[in-house]
Every structure is written in C-alpha cells, then in structure tokens.
Design a protein around this motif. Structure first.
Motif, PDB file in Angstrom:
ATOM      1  N   VAL A  48       0.853  -1.186   0.000  1.00 39.95           N
ATOM      2  CA  VAL A  48       0.000   0.000   0.000  1.00 39.95           C
ATOM      3  C   VAL A  48       0.894   1.243   0.000  1.00 39.95           C
ATOM      4  O   VAL A  48       1.737   1.397   0.896  1.00 39.95           O
ATOM      5  CB  VAL A  48      -0.914   0.006   1.247  1.00 39.95           C
ATOM      6  N   GLU A  49       0.737   2.097  -0.996  1.00 42.17           N
ATOM      7  CA  GLU A  49       1.508   3.340  -1.026  1.00 42.17           C
ATOM      8  C   GLU A  49       1.027   4.268   0.078  1.00 42.17           C
ATOM      9  O   GLU A  49      -0.167   4.369   0.346  1.00 42.17           O
ATOM     10  CB  GLU A  49       1.357   4.040  -2.367  1.00 42.17           C
ATOM     11  N   VAL A  50       1.987   4.960   0.692  1.00 43.16           N
ATOM     12  CA  VAL A  50       1.678   5.987   1.691  1.00 43.16           C
ATOM     13  C   VAL A  50       1.948   7.326   1.030  1.00 43.16           C
ATOM     14  O   VAL A  50       3.015   7.534   0.436  1.00 43.16           O
ATOM     15  CB  VAL A  50       2.562   5.837   2.947  1.00 43.16           C
ATOM     16  N   HIS A  51       0.962   8.220   1.099  1.00 42.14           N
ATOM     17  CA  HIS A  51       1.070   9.529   0.451  1.00 42.14           C
ATOM     18  C   HIS A  51       1.151  10.637   1.493  1.00 42.14           C
ATOM     19  O   HIS A  51       0.566  10.532   2.578  1.00 42.14           O
ATOM     20  CB  HIS A  51      -0.130   9.765  -0.463  1.00 42.14           C
ATOM     21  N   ALA A  52       1.857  11.698   1.147  1.00 42.54           N
ATOM     22  CA  ALA A  52       1.952  12.871   2.011  1.00 42.54           C
ATOM     23  C   ALA A  52       0.573  13.492   2.175  1.00 42.54           C
ATOM     24  O   ALA A  52      -0.175  13.613   1.204  1.00 42.54           O
ATOM     25  CB  ALA A  52       2.924  13.886   1.425  1.00 42.54           C
ATOM     26  N   ASP A  53       0.246  13.862   3.395  1.00 48.71           N
ATOM     27  CA  ASP A  53      -1.036  14.509   3.664  1.00 48.71           C
ATOM     28  C   ASP A  53      -0.888  16.019   3.864  1.00 48.71           C
ATOM     29  O   ASP A  53      -1.817  16.704   4.244  1.00 48.71           O
ATOM     30  CB  ASP A  53      -1.728  13.877   4.872  1.00 48.71           C
ATOM     31  N   ARG A  54       0.329  16.518   3.596  1.00 46.47           N
ATOM     32  CA  ARG A  54       0.614  17.954   3.710  1.00 46.47           C
ATOM     33  C   ARG A  54       1.868  18.268   2.899  1.00 46.47           C
ATOM     34  O   ARG A  54       2.618  17.366   2.553  1.00 46.47           O
ATOM     35  CB  ARG A  54       0.806  18.353   5.168  1.00 46.47           C
ATOM     36  N   ASP A  55       2.082  19.536   2.621  1.00 44.74           N
ATOM     37  CA  ASP A  55       3.295  20.000   1.949  1.00 44.74           C
ATOM     38  C   ASP A  55       4.364  20.274   3.001  1.00 44.74           C
ATOM     39  O   ASP A  55       4.050  20.570   4.154  1.00 44.74           O
ATOM     40  CB  ASP A  55       3.035  21.305   1.199  1.00 44.74           C
ATOM     41  N   GLY A  56       5.622  20.226   2.598  1.00 47.04           N
ATOM     42  CA  GLY A  56       6.712  20.582   3.495  1.00 47.04           C
ATOM     43  C   GLY A  56       8.056  20.190   2.921  1.00 47.04           C
ATOM     44  O   GLY A  56       8.168  19.770   1.773  1.00 47.04           O
TER      45      GLY A  56
END
Length: 81
Positions: A48-56
């Motif tokens: 399962v890919e994990v994606h960023a939930d915010r920019d930074g």
C-alpha cells in the motif's frame, strides 16, 4: 520553523524505497507535496503506497527501512508543514 509528522495509515512493514536497489522515495531537504508517495507499507504480502497529507520539506525518515510499525506510527518528519 514548525515540524509535523506524516503518520502510518495502517500497520505493517514500512519500506522507504520502491525496490531493494532503488533510491528512497524522499531525501532530507527535498520538497514534498500533498499526494506524493513517501513510502510503502507491506501488509500480508500486499503493498500500500503511503502519500503525504501535507506539503513541506523533508527533515528525516523517523522509521528505518523494513521496520514493523503500528498504525499511526510517525514515518516522516517535515519542516514548514
């Protein structure tokens, strides 16, 4: 500058790389955007890919490559998030 963590959406084994000989998805100092892949969690031979939930800006991976993790574990530390 404030720091935020990206947390694991599921338990399993966390992989920082798409394959054994590949570069990590992220490097310290790299800019990351919402939706960008930051790693993979292996759950019972499913990936399962994990994606960023915010920019930074990536400060560091908190979890080692191949480490077992519980749901909600901090994976990546971001600055300026």
């Amino acid at each position: 500058m404030s720091t935020q963590m990206i947390a694991a959406p599921a338990p399993g084994v966390f992989w920082q790389r798409p394959g054994p000989d590949a570069e990590p998805f992220l490097s310290p100092g790299q800019e990351v955007r919402i939706g960008q892949t930051i790693g993979i969690i292996e759950i019972m031979k499913m990936f399962v890919e994990v994606h960023a939930d915010r920019d930074g800006i990536v400060k560091r991976y908190v979890i080692d490559n191949g480490q077992s993790i519980p749901m909600g574990a901090s994976l990546v530390e971001l600055e300026g998030a």
